[in-house]
Design an enzyme around this catalytic site. Sequence first.
Site, PDB file in Angstrom:
ATOM      1  N   GLU A  27      54.751  19.315  47.842  1.00  0.00           N
ATOM      2  CA  GLU A  27      54.541  17.908  47.463  1.00  0.00           C
ATOM      3  C   GLU A  27      55.082  17.604  46.067  1.00  0.00           C
ATOM      4  O   GLU A  27      55.440  18.522  45.311  1.00  0.00           O
ATOM      5  CB  GLU A  27      53.049  17.562  47.526  1.00  0.00           C
ATOM      6  CG  GLU A  27      52.205  18.330  46.515  1.00  0.00           C
ATOM      7  CD  GLU A  27      50.953  17.564  46.085  1.00  0.00           C
ATOM      8  OE1 GLU A  27      51.099  16.451  45.535  1.00  0.00           O
ATOM      9  OE2 GLU A  27      49.842  18.091  46.313  1.00  0.00           O
ATOM     10  N   LYS A 159      39.049  20.063  44.652  1.00  0.00           N
ATOM     11  CA  LYS A 159      38.414  20.251  43.346  1.00  0.00           C
ATOM     12  C   LYS A 159      36.999  19.703  43.365  1.00  0.00           C
ATOM     13  O   LYS A 159      36.719  18.733  44.054  1.00  0.00           O
ATOM     14  CB  LYS A 159      39.180  19.452  42.295  1.00  0.00           C
ATOM     15  CG  LYS A 159      40.417  20.113  41.791  1.00  0.00           C
ATOM     16  CD  LYS A 159      40.727  19.570  40.404  1.00  0.00           C
ATOM     17  CE  LYS A 159      41.940  20.274  39.837  1.00  0.00           C
ATOM     18  NZ  LYS A 159      43.173  19.874  40.516  1.00  0.00           N
TER      19      LYS A 159
HETATM   20  N1  PSU Z   1      44.144  17.530  43.822  1.00  0.00           N
HETATM   21  C1  PSU Z   1      44.603  18.334  42.866  1.00  0.00           C
HETATM   22  N2  PSU Z   1      45.828  18.084  42.305  1.00  0.00           N
HETATM   23  C2  PSU Z   1      46.591  17.034  42.701  1.00  0.00           C
HETATM   24  C3  PSU Z   1      46.095  16.196  43.748  1.00  0.00           C
HETATM   25  C4  PSU Z   1      44.861  16.483  44.274  1.00  0.00           C
HETATM   26  O1  PSU Z   1      43.928  19.280  42.514  1.00  0.00           O
HETATM   27  O2  PSU Z   1      47.697  16.829  42.154  1.00  0.00           O
HETATM   28  C5  PSU Z   1      46.938  15.066  44.256  1.00  0.00           C
HETATM   29  C6  PSU Z   1      47.497  15.434  45.643  1.00  0.00           C
HETATM   30  O3  PSU Z   1      48.825  14.934  45.759  1.00  0.00           O
HETATM   31  C7  PSU Z   1      46.576  14.702  46.590  1.00  0.00           C
HETATM   32  C8  PSU Z   1      46.256  13.452  45.791  1.00  0.00           C
HETATM   33  O4  PSU Z   1      47.160  14.396  47.821  1.00  0.00           O
HETATM   34  O5  PSU Z   1      46.129  13.909  44.447  1.00  0.00           O
HETATM   35  C9  PSU Z   1      44.996  12.761  46.249  1.00  0.00           C
HETATM   36  O6  PSU Z   1      44.913  11.520  45.630  1.00  0.00           O
HETATM   37  P1  PSU Z   1      43.955  10.375  46.243  1.00  0.00           P
HETATM   38  O7  PSU Z   1      42.547  10.813  45.969  1.00  0.00           O
HETATM   39  O8  PSU Z   1      44.322   9.118  45.488  1.00  0.00           O
HETATM   40  O9  PSU Z   1      44.265  10.300  47.710  1.00  0.00           O
END
Ligand code: PSU
Length: 311
Positions: A27, A159
């Site tokens: 990603e 996390k």
């Molecule tokens: N969790 C992490 N590092 C990240 C992300 C999540 O530990 O960089 C990023 C990933 O790309 C994940 C996104 O898909 O954040 C989720 O964001 P949201 O909660 O806005 O869907």
Amino acid sequence: MFMNSYMVVHPEVEAALANGQPVVALESTVIAHGLPYPQNVETAVLMETAVRQGGAIPATIAILHGKIHIGLTQTQIEYLGTQPNVRKCSRRDLPLAIAQQTHGATTVAGTMILAHMAGIELFATGGIGGVHRGHPFDISADLTELGQTPVTVVCSGAKSILDLPATREVLETNGIPVLGYGTDDMPAFYARHSGLPVDIRLDTPDEVAAVIHARRQLKLQTGILVTVPVPQAAAGNEAEMEAAIAQAIKEADAANIHGPAATPWLLRRIVELTNGQSLRANIALLQNNGRVAAQIAQALSQSTQNGTNGS
Ligand code: PSU
Ligand code: MN
């Protein structure tokens, strides 16, 4: 492979896919929004190297000037890691970034969609999005996507900035098998254990490949989550991490930061509060997950070529 006029496939990735060689998608939100410069660019390159060492071809996915790129050059990774206005692209953002011809960094959801379009079945990342603590309706579109797109995501769980028990429940609701790679419970990113059970523990790439194969045979259009604990040596001090996370969440709530901005904001703040300890764990687990995903991709392609797994 589904191709369209918006898609540019890197020649090395195209050749690998055409020859049935293992490919692992990576990603780009982690590059543009998840890690600070220059560690973001360095880590993206290290992850590609880890995938190669594991025996697969890496395909980092992003949108540049409105074009979907399946596989980036080092120059493009550097470019993405230093641009100021990159849209964080989950499912809903993809047509917007393309129509506006802007740059887009793909989240787990966005990357799964584009990987699937390109015919890539394995995808490695750090952590998935989930249900936000204290905000039960801020549920990452990652959880929806995992329920409807047949890509296997290798990660270190989610996390604990998130509500992990709620996240675990939504994974189940959406029909997503949660595999523990060498673990009986889901890892919690910086921490090797969350105490929340996985659906099955598997210890080898072949065993995971067999699950992917069975999913294929059943034609289930669901993703699979493979969870891998952070390597022991890089795991953070749990109490310190938890304290930093709690502090960061409190500050984010006070500053009214929510929605797509929440995850990047919290990640940045936690790096500051832990003096970089969280960053070191993050980089180590990303590399490790890249290597594991490559080994699974290789096991899958071998079993497919041997005909034992057909289809
Ligand atoms: N969790 C992490 N590092 C990240 C992300 C999540 O530990 O960089 C990023 C990933 O790309 C994940 C996104 O898909 O954040 C989720 O964001 P949201 O909660 O806005 O869907
Ligand atoms: Mn969110």
